[in-house]
Scaffold this active site. Structure first.
Site, PDB file in Angstrom:
ATOM      1  CB  SER A  46     -29.624 -35.045 -17.568  1.00 18.60           C
ATOM      2  OG  SER A  46     -30.883 -34.951 -16.934  1.00 18.60           O
TER       3      SER A  46
ATOM      4  CE  LYS B 185     -33.639 -35.997 -19.911  1.00 24.56           C
ATOM      5  NZ  LYS B 185     -32.304 -35.767 -19.337  1.00 24.56           N
TER       6      LYS B 185
END
EC number: 3.4.21.53
Length: 359
Positions: free
Chosen positions: A255, A300
């Site tokens: 990611s 996140k």
């Protein structure tokens, strides 16, 4: 009075198993036994965030050498998710009640018949592939040349003894190749038993080596129908002396790809992608620059918000989830589907315009 005593005794006796249970649910095993008391769930929450334009322990997170680089400032932060496993019942309940963690089935983190060590190895491999894709995507965006390096040669393969690790493959039967996919395509057009001539650059010298192709091992066969087998592992890298190294340890998964690629672009191009501001984001990246969705997007974004980010780059495939919790306020959620678009959206944002947002 005797009745009161008997009722009290009954209540106390009935409470004992509850007290014992409560004391045990905080332990991973029953004391003195191997009985596992952990629950089949994991807790996902905010993880640390790292500025890809900065340093970790005095070493650049993204280190570009062999070419002139441009000064950078501000932040292009990659974000992570923390995962807690081997939770007792009380720990899982505690995370659920007292934190913003998401409690998910353990198989979502560690698939059945897979050990934590296997998952760690898979995540490390995905992270390495992400680094390679980030470099290739950045080079393509910048219009810089690429080359194919041999990262490994399979034992007892057709290439063994002829091709060496760190060789740069420049042509197959006289036809120039640029990236590993070019080599794979040309090998796929051949048949087992065919001889091919590879042009390689080895320790600064150009050489030609001949290889008789074998048959693709059953374990490596795919739906492509290709049957010829060379037996090398190849990676794309910038041509010439330019090299890019990524220096984050103990981070896994793919990611970070988008933010790594943006850092490379920022360092090798004039101006500042961040405009000196605090930008964060996430997303996988393919070699062609396509940005893909990731897991744990809400955690996140929260981590980036707590760190002070003004904008967050969200993969288009994550936008629905990113806005599903009624998120409002800093950071601005900028929707991206490619590296090229991410660069354009950052230019719009930092110049005071209105970028494409989620929602």
């Amino acid at each position: 009075m005797n009745v009161w005593n008997r009722r009290t005794a009954t209540v106390v006796a009935g409470a004992l198993p509850v007290v014992v249970l409560v004391s045990l649910v905080g332990l991973p095993t029953v004391p003195g036994t191997d009985i596992d008391l952990t629950v089949p769930y994991a807790a996902e929450g905010e993880g640390p965030t790292f500025n890809t334009l900065g340093d970790v322990d005095g070493t650049p997170v993204v280190d570009v050498t062999g070419a002139q680089t441009d000064e950078t400032s501000g932040n292009l932060n990659m974000t992570t998710v923390s995962v807690r496993t081997r939770l007792s019942l009380s720990q899982a309940l505690g995370r659920w009640i007292t934190s913003d963690d998401t409690i998910v089935p353990l198989e979502q983190v560690i698939p059945s018949n897979t050990s934590p060590e296997d998952v760690q190895r898979q995540n490390a491999a995905a992270f390495a592939a992400s680094e390679s894709n980030a470099t290739v995507a950045a080079m393509n965006h910048l219009g810089r040349p690429l080359e194919t390096m041999v990262a490994g040669v399979n034992d007892d393969s057709p290439a063994s003894g002829a091709v060496k690790e760190n060789d740069i493959i420049t042509a197959v039967d006289g036809q120039q190749v640029r990236v590993p996919g070019d080599v794979a395509d040309k090998i796929a057009d051949r048949s087992p038993g065919d001889r091919v001539t590879l042009s390689v650059r080895r320790q600064g010298h150009d050489e030609k080596v001949e290889v008789t192709l074998g048959e693709v091992p059953e374990s490596l066969r795919s739906d492509s129908g290709a049957s010829a087998f060379l037996g090398v592992t190849m990676v794309a890298q910038p041509a010439g002396d330019l090299r890019v190294e990524y220096n984050l340890k103990d981070i896994g998964g793919p990611s970070a790809g988008l933010m790594f690629s943006l850092a490379v672009v920022d360092k090798l191009s004039p101006g500042e992608l961040s405009g000196g501001r605090f930008i964060a984001g996430t997303g996988t990246i393919d070699a062609d620059g396509s940005v893909g969705p990731i897991g744990g997007i809400t955690h996140k974004i929260a981590a980036a918000a707590h760190a002070g980010a003004e904008a967050f780059l969200v993969p288009e495939g994550n936008c629905a989830e990113a806005t599903s919790r009624g998120y409002d306020g800093d950071p601005t959620l900028i929707k991206v589907s490619s590296l090229d678009q991410a660069v354009d959206e950052l230019d719009t944002f930092t110049s005071g315009g209105s970028p494409t947002t989620c929602g």
